[in-house]
Scaffold this active site. Sequence first.
Site: not given
Ligand code: DX5
Ligand code: ZN
Length: 221
Positions: A7, A32, A34, A36, A65, A67, A136, A174
Amino acid sequence: MIKIAPSLLAADFVLLEREIRAVEAAGADYIHLDVMDGHFVPNITFGPMVVEAIRKTTALTLDVHLMISDPGRYVRAFADSGADVCTVHVEVGTDLRALLREIRELGMRAGATVKPATPVEALYPLLPSLDLALVMSVEPGFGGQAFMPESLEKVRRLRAEIERQDVDVEIEIDGGIGLENAGQAVAAGAEVLVAGSAAFRDGKVVKNVAALRRAGLAGLT
Ligand code: DX5
Ligand code: ZN
């Protein structure tokens, strides 16, 4: 066979291209990403512009992903930005099946995911519309949180349901994945391990990804 999906949340954003080269050199399977929006989760990251910039620099599978509270408004922008996999949260409360269909029609693989408090059963009716189902294992929003062991049981039940429905859906996990739980996640039925902090720790991406893969594969035996 398992897949490792570093990620980029844990990467150094000033050195993004170098980080991506390291992810490639490490033989990672997906990157990956993320996304947000500061509304669905209490953090803001990046949007399609950054995904598009990343697309220009790598051929690796871009695993996005989302969010965000209103994914329907943005799936086209992410398709145009070059995303390969697009995963949405069931908690957004829209007609997920129509949205997943749209994601596929836009040429992406469709994913859906559940937060820790949402029963994994919420994914079951969607399985025929899915290419990837994400469990998750932390509360979405931030990297570096502790793995929630309850998520393993969700992965086990999801694996059984995928077999029962006889569908071709990849299980991804994840949040808080590291050497200490990668094997358990794979043993429970996860095929794609997302790792932020564990992948970028000490800037040793090649070494970290190799160790994660070894730890994950140990779960198959
Ligand atoms: C959290 C993200 C994850 C995050 C994981 O909201 O969806 O993808 O980057 O990071 P680690 O592996 O550090 O928990
Ligand atoms: Zn993620």
